[in-house]
Write an enzyme that holds these catalytic residues in place. Structure first.
Site, PDB file in Angstrom:
ATOM      1  N   LYS A  72       3.157  -9.342   9.634  1.00 19.86           N
ATOM      2  CA  LYS A  72       2.218 -10.395   9.207  1.00 19.86           C
ATOM      3  C   LYS A  72       1.348 -10.945  10.342  1.00 19.86           C
ATOM      4  CE  LYS A  72       4.592 -12.269   5.149  1.00 19.86           C
ATOM      5  NZ  LYS A  72       5.173 -13.441   4.501  1.00 19.86           N
ATOM      6  N   GLY A 134       9.752 -21.538   9.474  1.00 25.07           N
ATOM      7  CA  GLY A 134       9.405 -20.129   9.634  1.00 25.07           C
ATOM      8  C   GLY A 134       8.051 -19.825   8.997  1.00 25.07           C
ATOM      9  N   ASN A 156      14.048 -28.905  10.748  1.00 19.27           N
ATOM     10  CA  ASN A 156      14.524 -27.564  11.117  1.00 19.27           C
ATOM     11  C   ASN A 156      15.676 -27.671  12.109  1.00 19.27           C
ATOM     12  OD1 ASN A 156      13.980 -24.763  10.520  1.00 19.27           O
ATOM     13  ND2 ASN A 156      13.481 -24.516  12.693  1.00 19.27           N
ATOM     14  N   GLY A 252      11.199 -20.444  -6.583  1.00 19.38           N
ATOM     15  CA  GLY A 252      10.382 -19.590  -5.714  1.00 19.38           C
ATOM     16  C   GLY A 252       9.833 -18.385  -6.465  1.00 19.38           C
TER      17      GLY A 252
HETATM   18  P1  NDP Z   1      11.648 -16.946   8.652  1.00 14.07           P
HETATM   19  O1  NDP Z   1      12.716 -16.053   9.172  1.00 14.07           O
HETATM   20  O2  NDP Z   1      10.320 -16.966   9.318  1.00 14.07           O
HETATM   21  O3  NDP Z   1      12.201 -18.472   8.640  1.00 14.07           O
HETATM   22  C1  NDP Z   1      13.461 -18.776   8.090  1.00 14.07           C
HETATM   23  C2  NDP Z   1      13.673 -20.291   8.126  1.00 14.07           C
HETATM   24  O4  NDP Z   1      14.907 -20.578   7.456  1.00 14.07           O
HETATM   25  C3  NDP Z   1      13.772 -20.866   9.517  1.00 14.07           C
HETATM   26  O5  NDP Z   1      13.175 -22.150   9.565  1.00 14.07           O
HETATM   27  C4  NDP Z   1      15.297 -20.988   9.727  1.00 14.07           C
HETATM   28  O6  NDP Z   1      15.683 -22.037  10.587  1.00 14.07           O
HETATM   29  C5  NDP Z   1      15.720 -21.379   8.325  1.00 14.07           C
HETATM   30  N1  NDP Z   1      17.133 -21.100   8.071  1.00 14.07           N
HETATM   31  C6  NDP Z   1      17.728 -19.881   7.915  1.00 14.07           C
HETATM   32  N2  NDP Z   1      19.051 -20.046   7.668  1.00 14.07           N
HETATM   33  C7  NDP Z   1      19.289 -21.389   7.678  1.00 14.07           C
HETATM   34  C8  NDP Z   1      20.443 -22.195   7.502  1.00 14.07           C
HETATM   35  N3  NDP Z   1      21.638 -21.655   7.243  1.00 14.07           N
HETATM   36  N4  NDP Z   1      20.312 -23.539   7.568  1.00 14.07           N
HETATM   37  C9  NDP Z   1      19.111 -24.104   7.823  1.00 14.07           C
HETATM   38  N5  NDP Z   1      17.979 -23.401   8.003  1.00 14.07           N
HETATM   39  C10 NDP Z   1      18.061 -22.068   7.941  1.00 14.07           C
HETATM   40  O7  NDP Z   1      11.504 -16.573   7.114  1.00 14.07           O
HETATM   41  P2  NDP Z   1      10.264 -16.875   6.139  1.00 14.07           P
HETATM   42  O8  NDP Z   1       9.771 -18.256   6.425  1.00 14.07           O
HETATM   43  O9  NDP Z   1       9.314 -15.747   6.162  1.00 14.07           O
HETATM   44  O10 NDP Z   1      11.003 -16.845   4.723  1.00 14.07           O
HETATM   45  C11 NDP Z   1      11.866 -17.887   4.341  1.00 14.07           C
HETATM   46  C12 NDP Z   1      12.194 -17.705   2.872  1.00 14.07           C
HETATM   47  O11 NDP Z   1      10.991 -17.808   2.112  1.00 14.07           O
HETATM   48  C13 NDP Z   1      12.788 -16.318   2.541  1.00 14.07           C
HETATM   49  O12 NDP Z   1      13.903 -16.521   1.706  1.00 14.07           O
HETATM   50  C14 NDP Z   1      11.689 -15.609   1.754  1.00 14.07           C
HETATM   51  O13 NDP Z   1      12.224 -14.788   0.745  1.00 14.07           O
HETATM   52  C15 NDP Z   1      10.956 -16.801   1.145  1.00 14.07           C
HETATM   53  N6  NDP Z   1       9.562 -16.509   0.815  1.00 14.07           N
HETATM   54  C16 NDP Z   1       9.183 -16.664  -0.478  1.00 14.07           C
HETATM   55  C17 NDP Z   1       7.889 -16.425  -0.865  1.00 14.07           C
HETATM   56  C18 NDP Z   1       7.541 -16.589  -2.297  1.00 14.07           C
HETATM   57  O14 NDP Z   1       6.423 -16.216  -2.680  1.00 14.07           O
HETATM   58  N7  NDP Z   1       8.416 -17.132  -3.129  1.00 14.07           N
HETATM   59  C19 NDP Z   1       6.848 -16.023   0.093  1.00 14.07           C
HETATM   60  C20 NDP Z   1       7.337 -15.927   1.455  1.00 14.07           C
HETATM   61  C21 NDP Z   1       8.655 -16.154   1.795  1.00 14.07           C
HETATM   62  P3  NDP Z   1      15.916 -21.873  12.200  1.00 14.07           P
HETATM   63  O15 NDP Z   1      14.538 -21.879  12.793  1.00 14.07           O
HETATM   64  O16 NDP Z   1      16.690 -23.071  12.543  1.00 14.07           O
HETATM   65  O17 NDP Z   1      16.634 -20.573  12.370  1.00 14.07           O
END
Ligand code: NDP
Length: 288
Positions: A72, A134, A156, A252
């Site tokens: 991306k 993220g 976060n 979602g």
């Molecule tokens: P990233 O890997 O970029 O970010 C993930 C985020 O989730 C980070 O902020 C991370 O926090 C947090 N996280 C992960 N595990 C935990 C936990 N156990 N407790 C607290 N925070 C947590 O992923 P994306 O942002 O690209 O995607 C995130 C979600 O969004 C995915 O599930 C994806 O499927 C969904 N998505 C849905 C879309 C839709 O159209 N419905 C479009 C795009 C994405 P930390 O920084 O602290 O690790």
């Protein structure tokens, strides 16, 4: 009758990408729209082969492509033009190829905004709490702030995560929204004056379908609206809890369908039927 067997190709570049349900949603829409020669290809492209993949896209005269993890951000180097939102978000997930000229946009946040709109939620002058920092959170925060959100709190676990810091600066420098950051070290209580609560983390994503974000659910009140980003399962543990508590909420899956519908409009110029797309997604996920 004219004989034209040329395929109009779109698709997704990603790695891993095999579990991406885009093809199911998009081809159901194409079939319903009578677009017989439109094909959506799920293409596994490794990180260091994106340049070759883009050359292939041009050589095959593909009409467009979606990009997912890990492309991306890097794909922006190969584009002729990007939208203002994609520039601010710093990532592109949808490309349109017009005679070899590539235009990139980010429809993640736009799909989110359409999901809010279809639930009659306006962000104008509202306060939002967004869990996660993220890629998805970034697109959502930028679109909400550009649409007139007054205040945004990003929660976060990792404060110095590059995206978290850069995101707060981008929002402060480019939008009128007041931005704050809250460390997510334990159970987080949602501030009583919040209007919109977003789970933009991957917590609850298949196969961890019983996982709940570490939020004091009792702090979410009936005057708030909760939007989840997880598309699989179509109803997360969080959404199930919210429904039980009588809190208005959206899944979602709705965001994903809206995002895919925007992509289809950008590529074909036609509006797809979102109910057809939703039914195709639910059927595909049930068969997993
Ligand atoms: P990233 O890997 O970029 O970010 C993930 C985020 O989730 C980070 O902020 C991370 O926090 C947090 N996280 C992960 N595990 C935990 C936990 N156990 N407790 C607290 N925070 C947590 O992923 P994306 O942002 O690209 O995607 C995130 C979600 O969004 C995915 O599930 C994806 O499927 C969904 N998505 C849905 C879309 C839709 O159209 N419905 C479009 C795009 C994405 P930390 O920084 O602290 O690790």
């Amino acid at each position: 009758m004219e004989q034209n067997y040329l395929d109009n190709l779109v698709g997704v570049f990603g790695h891993p990408v095999a579990e991406n349900p885009g093809v199911v949603i998009q081809e159901a829409a194409f079939e319903h729209m009578g677009l017989k020669r439109w094909r959506f290809l799920t293409i596994d492209v490794e990180k260091d082969q994106l340049g070759d993949a883009i050359r292939g896209l041009k050589a095959f005269k593909m009409r467009g492509i979606n990009c997912t993890i890990p492309h991306k951000i890097e794909v922006m180097d190969y584009l002729d033009e990007v939208s203002e939102a994609a520039r601010l978000i710093g990532a592109v997930n949808t490309i349109v190829n017009t005679n070899g000229k590539l235009f990139g946009d980010n429809t993640d946040g736009k799909g989110f905004m359409m999901s809010l709109k279809s639930n009659n939620i306006s962000v104008q002058g509202k306060k939002a709490v967004v869990f996660g920092a993220g890629g998805a959170a970034r697109a959502i925060c930028v679109e909400m702030a550009l649409a007139g959100l007054s205040q945004i709190t990003i929660v976060n676990r990792v404060e110095d995560r590059a995206l978290g810091d850069a995101l707060t600066a981008i929002l402060r420098n480019n939008t009128g929204a007041q931005v704050s950051y809250a460390d997510w070290s334990g159970l987080h209580s949602v501030s009583a004056d919040a209007d919109i609560v977003v789970n933009a983390t991957s917590v609850g994503l298949y196969p961890n379908v019983n996982e709940l974000p570490n939020i004091d659910l009792g702090s979410i009140k009936p005057n708030m609206f909760v939007q989840d980003v997880i598309p699989n399962p179509t109803e997360t543990a969080l959404i199930k809890k919210m429904r039980k508590m009588g809190i208005s909420c959206a899944t979602g899956a709705g965001m994903l369908i809206n995002q895919a519908a925007i992509n289809i409009k950008m590529w074909t110029g036609m509006e797809p039927d979102k109910d057809v797309m939703y039914r195709a997604l639910e059927k595909a996920l049930r068969q997993e």
